[in-house]
Design a protein around this motif. Structure first.
Motif, PDB file in Angstrom:
ATOM      1  N   PRO A  20       0.835  -1.202   0.000  1.00 13.38           N
ATOM      2  CA  PRO A  20       0.000   0.000   0.000  1.00 13.38           C
ATOM      3  C   PRO A  20       0.868   1.250   0.000  1.00 13.38           C
ATOM      4  O   PRO A  20       2.023   1.224   0.408  1.00 13.38           O
ATOM      5  CB  PRO A  20      -0.801  -0.118   1.290  1.00 13.38           C
ATOM      6  CG  PRO A  20      -0.012  -1.032   2.153  1.00 13.38           C
ATOM      7  CD  PRO A  20       0.729  -1.950   1.236  1.00 13.38           C
ATOM      8  N   PHE A  21       0.295   2.339  -0.469  1.00 14.82           N
ATOM      9  CA  PHE A  21       1.029   3.595  -0.527  1.00 14.82           C
ATOM     10  C   PHE A  21       1.286   4.094   0.882  1.00 14.82           C
ATOM     11  O   PHE A  21       0.415   4.056   1.735  1.00 14.82           O
ATOM     12  CB  PHE A  21       0.243   4.631  -1.322  1.00 14.82           C
ATOM     13  CG  PHE A  21       1.010   5.894  -1.548  1.00 14.82           C
ATOM     14  CD1 PHE A  21       1.978   5.939  -2.524  1.00 14.82           C
ATOM     15  CD2 PHE A  21       0.786   7.007  -0.778  1.00 14.82           C
ATOM     16  CE1 PHE A  21       2.706   7.091  -2.733  1.00 14.82           C
ATOM     17  CE2 PHE A  21       1.512   8.164  -0.988  1.00 14.82           C
ATOM     18  CZ  PHE A  21       2.464   8.201  -1.967  1.00 14.82           C
ATOM     19  N   ASN A  22       2.476   4.564   1.118  1.00 16.00           N
ATOM     20  CA  ASN A  22       2.884   5.056   2.419  1.00 16.00           C
ATOM     21  C   ASN A  22       2.726   6.577   2.439  1.00 16.00           C
ATOM     22  O   ASN A  22       3.432   7.285   1.737  1.00 16.00           O
ATOM     23  CB  ASN A  22       4.336   4.655   2.685  1.00 16.00           C
ATOM     24  CG  ASN A  22       4.794   5.025   4.059  1.00 16.00           C
ATOM     25  OD1 ASN A  22       4.029   5.582   4.853  1.00 16.00           O
ATOM     26  ND2 ASN A  22       6.034   4.729   4.360  1.00 16.00           N
ATOM     27  N   PHE A  23       1.784   7.087   3.232  1.00 15.32           N
ATOM     28  CA  PHE A  23       1.536   8.520   3.276  1.00 15.32           C
ATOM     29  C   PHE A  23       2.687   9.291   3.909  1.00 15.32           C
ATOM     30  O   PHE A  23       2.828  10.485   3.679  1.00 15.32           O
ATOM     31  CB  PHE A  23       0.225   8.820   3.999  1.00 15.32           C
ATOM     32  CG  PHE A  23      -0.971   8.489   3.165  1.00 15.32           C
ATOM     33  CD1 PHE A  23      -1.369   9.333   2.140  1.00 15.32           C
ATOM     34  CD2 PHE A  23      -1.680   7.330   3.375  1.00 15.32           C
ATOM     35  CE1 PHE A  23      -2.453   9.031   1.352  1.00 15.32           C
ATOM     36  CE2 PHE A  23      -2.766   7.015   2.596  1.00 15.32           C
ATOM     37  CZ  PHE A  23      -3.156   7.870   1.580  1.00 15.32           C
ATOM     38  N   ASN A  24       3.522   8.638   4.707  1.00 14.77           N
ATOM     39  CA  ASN A  24       4.688   9.303   5.281  1.00 14.77           C
ATOM     40  C   ASN A  24       5.670   9.716   4.188  1.00 14.77           C
ATOM     41  O   ASN A  24       6.439  10.652   4.360  1.00 14.77           O
ATOM     42  CB  ASN A  24       5.384   8.397   6.291  1.00 14.77           C
ATOM     43  CG  ASN A  24       4.524   8.151   7.507  1.00 14.77           C
ATOM     44  OD1 ASN A  24       3.700   8.984   7.869  1.00 14.77           O
ATOM     45  ND2 ASN A  24       4.701   7.006   8.135  1.00 14.77           N
ATOM     46  N   LYS A  25       5.631   9.025   3.075  1.00 18.84           N
ATOM     47  CA  LYS A  25       6.527   9.320   1.964  1.00 18.84           C
ATOM     48  C   LYS A  25       6.229  10.696   1.356  1.00 18.84           C
ATOM     49  O   LYS A  25       7.109  11.331   0.778  1.00 18.84           O
ATOM     50  CB  LYS A  25       6.369   8.230   0.898  1.00 18.84           C
ATOM     51  CG  LYS A  25       7.294   8.368  -0.271  1.00 18.84           C
ATOM     52  CD  LYS A  25       7.100   7.206  -1.232  1.00 18.84           C
ATOM     53  CE  LYS A  25       8.021   7.346  -2.417  1.00 18.84           C
ATOM     54  NZ  LYS A  25       7.889   6.234  -3.350  1.00 18.84           N
ATOM     55  N   LEU A  26       4.991  11.176   1.497  1.00 18.67           N
ATOM     56  CA  LEU A  26       4.600  12.449   0.896  1.00 18.67           C
ATOM     57  C   LEU A  26       5.386  13.637   1.440  1.00 18.67           C
ATOM     58  O   LEU A  26       5.543  14.639   0.750  1.00 18.67           O
ATOM     59  CB  LEU A  26       3.106  12.693   1.092  1.00 18.67           C
ATOM     60  CG  LEU A  26       2.173  11.754   0.343  1.00 18.67           C
ATOM     61  CD1 LEU A  26       0.735  12.032   0.730  1.00 18.67           C
ATOM     62  CD2 LEU A  26       2.369  11.894  -1.152  1.00 18.67           C
ATOM     63  N   LEU A  27       5.853  13.543   2.666  1.00 24.82           N
ATOM     64  CA  LEU A  27       6.576  14.654   3.278  1.00 24.82           C
ATOM     65  C   LEU A  27       8.032  14.325   3.577  1.00 24.82           C
ATOM     66  O   LEU A  27       8.720  15.106   4.226  1.00 24.82           O
ATOM     67  CB  LEU A  27       5.873  15.092   4.567  1.00 24.82           C
ATOM     68  CG  LEU A  27       4.445  15.605   4.387  1.00 24.82           C
ATOM     69  CD1 LEU A  27       3.808  15.873   5.730  1.00 24.82           C
ATOM     70  CD2 LEU A  27       4.410  16.842   3.511  1.00 24.82           C
ATOM     71  N   ASP A  28       8.499  13.185   3.093  1.00 22.12           N
ATOM     72  CA  ASP A  28       9.862  12.740   3.374  1.00 22.12           C
ATOM     73  C   ASP A  28      10.800  13.140   2.240  1.00 22.12           C
ATOM     74  O   ASP A  28      10.705  12.609   1.137  1.00 22.12           O
ATOM     75  CB  ASP A  28       9.875  11.220   3.547  1.00 22.12           C
ATOM     76  CG  ASP A  28      11.232  10.694   3.958  1.00 22.12           C
ATOM     77  OD1 ASP A  28      12.112  11.503   4.306  1.00 22.12           O
ATOM     78  OD2 ASP A  28      11.408   9.455   3.933  1.00 22.12           O
ATOM     79  N   PRO A  29      11.726  14.080   2.484  1.00 22.82           N
ATOM     80  CA  PRO A  29      12.647  14.486   1.417  1.00 22.82           C
ATOM     81  C   PRO A  29      13.662  13.406   1.051  1.00 22.82           C
ATOM     82  O   PRO A  29      14.279  13.472  -0.006  1.00 22.82           O
ATOM     83  CB  PRO A  29      13.354  15.721   1.972  1.00 22.82           C
ATOM     84  CG  PRO A  29      13.092  15.726   3.422  1.00 22.82           C
ATOM     85  CD  PRO A  29      11.894  14.883   3.684  1.00 22.82           C
ATOM     86  N   ASP A  30      13.826  12.394   1.896  1.00 20.82           N
ATOM     87  CA  ASP A  30      14.776  11.322   1.616  1.00 20.82           C
ATOM     88  C   ASP A  30      14.145  10.148   0.870  1.00 20.82           C
ATOM     89  O   ASP A  30      14.842   9.206   0.516  1.00 20.82           O
ATOM     90  CB  ASP A  30      15.390  10.814   2.918  1.00 20.82           C
ATOM     91  CG  ASP A  30      16.195  11.903   3.617  1.00 20.82           C
ATOM     92  OD1 ASP A  30      16.776  12.739   2.902  1.00 20.82           O
ATOM     93  OD2 ASP A  30      16.227  11.909   4.864  1.00 20.82           O
ATOM     94  N   ALA A  31      12.850  10.200   0.640  1.00 25.01           N
ATOM     95  CA  ALA A  31      12.168   9.091  -0.034  1.00 25.01           C
ATOM     96  C   ALA A  31      12.552   9.065  -1.514  1.00 25.01           C
ATOM     97  O   ALA A  31      12.844  10.094  -2.120  1.00 25.01           O
ATOM     98  CB  ALA A  31      10.657   9.254   0.098  1.00 25.01           C
ATOM     99  N   SER A  32      12.557   7.867  -2.059  1.00 26.99           N
ATOM    100  CA  SER A  32      12.857   7.734  -3.490  1.00 26.99           C
ATOM    101  C   SER A  32      11.545   7.730  -4.265  1.00 26.99           C
ATOM    102  O   SER A  32      10.553   7.133  -3.852  1.00 26.99           O
ATOM    103  CB  SER A  32      13.630   6.444  -3.747  1.00 26.99           C
ATOM    104  OG  SER A  32      12.836   5.334  -3.435  1.00 26.99           O
ATOM    105  N   TRP A  33      11.542   8.436  -5.389  1.00 28.22           N
ATOM    106  CA  TRP A  33      10.355   8.572  -6.226  1.00 28.22           C
ATOM    107  C   TRP A  33      10.690   8.099  -7.632  1.00 28.22           C
ATOM    108  O   TRP A  33      11.758   8.379  -8.144  1.00 28.22           O
ATOM    109  CB  TRP A  33       9.924  10.033  -6.298  1.00 28.22           C
ATOM    110  CG  TRP A  33       9.391  10.581  -5.026  1.00 28.22           C
ATOM    111  CD1 TRP A  33      10.101  11.204  -4.040  1.00 28.22           C
ATOM    112  CD2 TRP A  33       8.041  10.569  -4.588  1.00 28.22           C
ATOM    113  NE1 TRP A  33       9.270  11.575  -3.018  1.00 28.22           N
ATOM    114  CE2 TRP A  33       7.988  11.201  -3.338  1.00 28.22           C
ATOM    115  CE3 TRP A  33       6.858  10.086  -5.135  1.00 28.22           C
ATOM    116  CZ2 TRP A  33       6.811  11.358  -2.623  1.00 28.22           C
ATOM    117  CZ3 TRP A  33       5.683  10.252  -4.428  1.00 28.22           C
ATOM    118  CH2 TRP A  33       5.670  10.876  -3.179  1.00 28.22           C
TER     119      TRP A  33
END
Length: 133
Positions: A20-33
């Motif tokens: 499932p999509f992780n909503f914490n990723k929306l505000l994480d500058p270290d997340a990979s997109w």
């Protein structure tokens, strides 16, 4: 606790289901997109802004072409601020500023106008009813 979450995520991936999509990723500058994920997020942010602005502009008597340009400026500023200042991504990896700022633009203008016009018509109808009744 993290081990349980990662084990659960690995189990979902092994079963062939996407996680499932992780909503914490929306505000994480270290997340990979990847390009599609970021494009989808920018698209839906722009649609939410279009919905709110369209209803607000229609409820308040804001008419004229200048308000369309104000909406475009607000929408573009929010999208730019999100990917440049919150996510801090390298825009060149995703096709540059033009590609990122264009994501969802035309659909959001349509959504803005679709919600602006009925709200304005309803407001005008209420005013006319108060005058004649």
């Amino acid at each position: 606790m993290k081990q349980r979450k990662s084990a659960k995520a690995n189990q979902q991936d092994q079963n062939g289901h996407s996680s499932p999509f992780n909503f914490n990723k929306l505000l994480d500058p270290d997340a990979s997109w990847d390009k599609d994920q970021l494009g989808d997020v920018l698209h839906w942010i722009r649609q939410a802004v279009a919905l709110v602005c369209g209803l607000l502009w229609g409820a308040i008597p804001l008419v004229g072409g200048v308000w369309l340009f104000v909406f475009l400026a607000i929408s573009t500023a929010i999208v730019y601020g999100y990917y440049a200042m919150i996510l801090k991504i390298d825009e060149e990896e995703f096709g540059g500023h033009g590609a990122l700022l264009q994501e969802g633009l035309f659909a959001s203008v349509t959504l803005f106008l679709v919600h602006l016009l009925p709200a304005a018509v309803i407001r005008a109808t209420v005013v006319l009813l108060h005058i004649f009744l």
